[in-house]
Design a protein around this motif. Structure first.
Motif, PDB file in Angstrom:
ATOM      1  N   ILE A 415      -0.746  -0.711 -11.078  1.00  0.00           N
ATOM      2  CA  ILE A 415      -0.571   0.467 -10.163  1.00  0.00           C
ATOM      3  C   ILE A 415      -1.171  -0.226  -8.701  1.00  0.00           C
ATOM      4  O   ILE A 415      -2.152  -0.340  -8.599  1.00  0.00           O
ATOM      5  N   ILE A 416      -0.028  -0.401  -7.798  1.00  0.00           N
ATOM      6  CA  ILE A 416      -0.241  -1.106  -6.394  1.00  0.00           C
ATOM      7  C   ILE A 416      -0.550   0.055  -5.703  1.00  0.00           C
ATOM      8  O   ILE A 416       0.458   0.840  -5.252  1.00  0.00           O
ATOM      9  N   THR A 417      -1.427   0.417  -4.787  1.00  0.00           N
ATOM     10  CA  THR A 417      -1.735   1.281  -3.845  1.00  0.00           C
ATOM     11  C   THR A 417      -2.024   0.659  -2.454  1.00  0.00           C
ATOM     12  O   THR A 417      -2.231  -0.620  -2.214  1.00  0.00           O
ATOM     13  N   TYR A 418      -2.187   1.572  -1.645  1.00  0.00           N
ATOM     14  CA  TYR A 418      -2.549   1.327  -0.216  1.00  0.00           C
ATOM     15  C   TYR A 418      -3.958   0.615  -0.186  1.00  0.00           C
ATOM     16  O   TYR A 418      -4.414  -0.386   0.206  1.00  0.00           O
ATOM     17  N   ASN A 419      -5.045   1.616  -0.694  1.00  0.00           N
ATOM     18  CA  ASN A 419      -6.371   0.963  -0.754  1.00  0.00           C
ATOM     19  C   ASN A 419      -7.201   1.589  -2.054  1.00  0.00           C
ATOM     20  O   ASN A 419      -8.432   1.250  -2.077  1.00  0.00           O
ATOM     21  N   PRO A 439      -5.503  -2.252  -4.716  1.00  0.00           N
ATOM     22  CA  PRO A 439      -4.873  -2.349  -3.235  1.00  0.00           C
ATOM     23  C   PRO A 439      -3.556  -3.461  -2.986  1.00  0.00           C
ATOM     24  O   PRO A 439      -3.991  -4.449  -3.441  1.00  0.00           O
ATOM     25  N   PHE A 440      -2.996  -3.114  -2.252  1.00  0.00           N
ATOM     26  CA  PHE A 440      -1.799  -4.031  -2.002  1.00  0.00           C
ATOM     27  C   PHE A 440      -2.428  -5.390  -1.539  1.00  0.00           C
ATOM     28  O   PHE A 440      -1.904  -6.374  -1.844  1.00  0.00           O
ATOM     29  N   TRP A 441      -3.213  -5.348  -0.606  1.00  0.00           N
ATOM     30  CA  TRP A 441      -3.771  -6.337   0.119  1.00  0.00           C
ATOM     31  C   TRP A 441      -4.364  -7.359  -1.010  1.00  0.00           C
ATOM     32  O   TRP A 441      -4.138  -8.623  -1.021  1.00  0.00           O
ATOM     33  N   LYS A 442      -5.393  -6.941  -1.891  1.00  0.00           N
ATOM     34  CA  LYS A 442      -5.760  -7.688  -2.991  1.00  0.00           C
ATOM     35  C   LYS A 442      -4.861  -8.135  -3.757  1.00  0.00           C
ATOM     36  O   LYS A 442      -4.925  -9.377  -4.268  1.00  0.00           O
ATOM     37  N   TRP A 443      -4.021  -7.398  -4.260  1.00  0.00           N
ATOM     38  CA  TRP A 443      -2.616  -7.951  -5.117  1.00  0.00           C
ATOM     39  C   TRP A 443      -2.134  -8.913  -4.640  1.00  0.00           C
ATOM     40  O   TRP A 443      -1.949  -9.883  -5.264  1.00  0.00           O
ATOM     41  N   SER A 444      -1.685  -8.799  -3.312  1.00  0.00           N
ATOM     42  CA  SER A 444      -0.642  -9.795  -2.632  1.00  0.00           C
ATOM     43  C   SER A 444      -1.603 -11.266  -2.312  1.00  0.00           C
ATOM     44  O   SER A 444      -1.145 -12.286  -2.675  1.00  0.00           O
ATOM     45  N   LEU A 445      -2.679 -10.998  -1.975  1.00  0.00           N
ATOM     46  CA  LEU A 445      -3.658 -12.036  -1.606  1.00  0.00           C
ATOM     47  C   LEU A 445      -4.123 -12.915  -2.983  1.00  0.00           C
ATOM     48  O   LEU A 445      -4.075 -14.385  -2.569  1.00  0.00           O
ATOM     49  N   PHE A 446      -4.333 -12.242  -3.920  1.00  0.00           N
ATOM     50  CA  PHE A 446      -4.827 -12.901  -5.218  1.00  0.00           C
ATOM     51  C   PHE A 446      -4.171 -12.967  -6.543  1.00  0.00           C
ATOM     52  O   PHE A 446      -4.084 -13.879  -7.170  1.00  0.00           O
TER      53      PHE A 446
END
Length: 449
Positions: A415-419, A439-446
């Protein structure tokens, strides 16, 4: 006297042709020198992408207009060819309506300025018979790179004319990792409170405007939106209206606006037709199908199918738009969840997943899962801007139903969330599944690296 006049006219015509040839030569020299100067002065920020350099293959770089293809060419030049190249941008207004004979003359002049086998042709699909010209050069031993703003159109031309001689690389706007690179923000596993606040500031900007490279380097939000509108019009008029010789611009513009309003929603021809009626616009089913294909070719929209093991006609699809175009939806400000879902789709696309090949959504009786990655590693993904006890239960129930309906044994669940972040468990029969809330940022970066 009459004969002298005739001779004079012939001489005038010949002199006019000679003068025209000299003028054209001077013009082509200016174009070549200006284009080479453009490469030299360009401030290139490297993308997280490279290209295979087989010299006997024509390297084709394609994607949405203004999505970064030109600067990706510059990146290749800087990394691999230094000063040993010719670069020509065929969207230079001085090359409008250039014909096949003039193409040969242009190349001769370019090679007289710089003798090389490495040729970079930007947006060459706008030139008639470009494919035959490129194929002949490839047969002659030139190392060729070309770009084009089209998905299927360029691919069709490649499939029919280049016949196995090409290697294709798709370039889309920046993913979030590249976006942070453009912002000079260091990517690392852990951040201080201050660094995390800055990261989320950039994430908010990315969610609002997407990843077109030029827009990432602009600070003023009004200017960002103005540039996005220019992009929308450029893609619409040049890659849809002009390319397909569409005459009824008014009706297809209404359709364009309807489609943008439907981003991250399920669509059907019937639904689109009913919405067009609200704007007093009538378009036949056949034309709507054609227009949807044109918008898809231009990368303005993407249509994602509901997954099924059975081969059948797809009646409904989920619609997503290219970066930032959600700004022109009438309900833009109320749709953080839909925007995040659209961005997750684009991140998957930018990482190489292809809609309706290995990327789908899943919809069954009383449930929906936003994305199914269906390749050697299978994964179900839900997107939820903010999790609470009510929607968390709904998202988990949807996973359970999809796993049972599709008989998915080994599948990852996210489940991808904002934070929001955490782990949930789902038990189905004797098997336990872990659900990663990320969180989206962690999913996208890693997770996508």
């Amino acid at each position: 006297c009459k004969g002298l006049n005739t001779l004079s006219n012939i001489l005038d015509i010949k002199l006019s042709k000679v003068s025209s040839m000299i003028d054209k030569k001077i013009l082509f020299e200016e174009v070549v020198l200006d284009n080479l100067n453009m490469v030299e002065k360009a401030n290139v920020i490297d993308r997280d992408k490279d290209i295979k350099l087989l010299s006997n293959k024509i390297k084709v770089i394609y994607g949405v207009r203004i999505g970064g293809k030109t600067y990706f060419l510059f990146q290749i030049i800087n990394k691999h060819f230094k000063d040993d190249f010719i670069y020509i941008n065929f969207e230079d207004e001085r090359l409008i309506n250039i014909n096949a004979n003039e193409l040969n003359e242009l190349l001769k002049i370019a090679l007289s300025i710089k003798n090389t086998k490495n040729l970079f042709f930007d947006e060459i699909q706008s030139v008639d018979n470009w494919d035959k010209f490129v194929r002949r050069l490839n047969d002659s031993g030139f190392n060729i790179f070309i770009t084009g703003s089209s998905s299927k159109l360029l691919s069709k031309e490649i499939a029919t004319s280049l016949r196995g001689r090409s290697l294709k690389t798709e370039v889309l706007p920046l993913n979030f990792k590249e976006f942070l690179k453009f912002k000079n923000f260091e990517i690392k596993k852990r951040y201080s409170t201050i660094e995390k606040a800055e990261l989320l500031k950039y994430l908010n900007e990315f969610i609002k405007f997407g990843g077109f490279p030029e827009i990432a380097l602009v600070e003023d939000e009004e200017i960002k939106k103005d540039i996005l509108k220019e992009y929308l019009d450029s893609i619409f008029y040049r890659d849809v209206v002009e390319r397909h010789n569409i005459r009824n611009i008014k009706e297809i513009k209404v359709l364009r606006n309807v489609l943008i309003n439907l981003f991250a929603n399920e669509v059907s021809i019937k639904k689109i037709t009913n919405l067009l009626k609200e704007f007093n616009t009538k378009i036949s089913r056949e034309c709507i199908y054609n227009y949807l294909e044109y918008f898809g070719d231009a990368y303005l929209i993407f249509l994602l199918n509901n997954f099924s093991y059975k081969t059948k006609t797809v009646s409904n699809s989920k619609l997503y738009v290219i970066d930032g175009m959600w700004n022109f939806s009438l309900s833009f400000s109320k749709n953080k969840g839909r925007i995040l879902e659209n961005i997750v789709f684009l991140e998957l696309r930018k990482k190489g997943f292809i809609e309706n090949e290995n990327l789908f959504y899943v919809k069954g009786k009383n449930y929906e899962v936003d994305f199914l990655i269906f390749d050697k590693n299978r994964e179900l993904i839900q997107v939820c801007y903010e999790l609470n006890e009510t929607n968390k239960d709904r998202e988990i129930k949807a996973f359970e139903k999809a796993i049972k309906d599709l008989n998915l044994k080994d599948v990852k669940l996210k489940i991808i969330t904002y934070n929001d972040e955490g782990i949930e468990k789902l038990n189905i029969d004797d098997k336990e599944y872990l659900i990663e809330i990320i969180p989206f940022w962690k999913w996208s970066l890693f997770s996508l690296s």
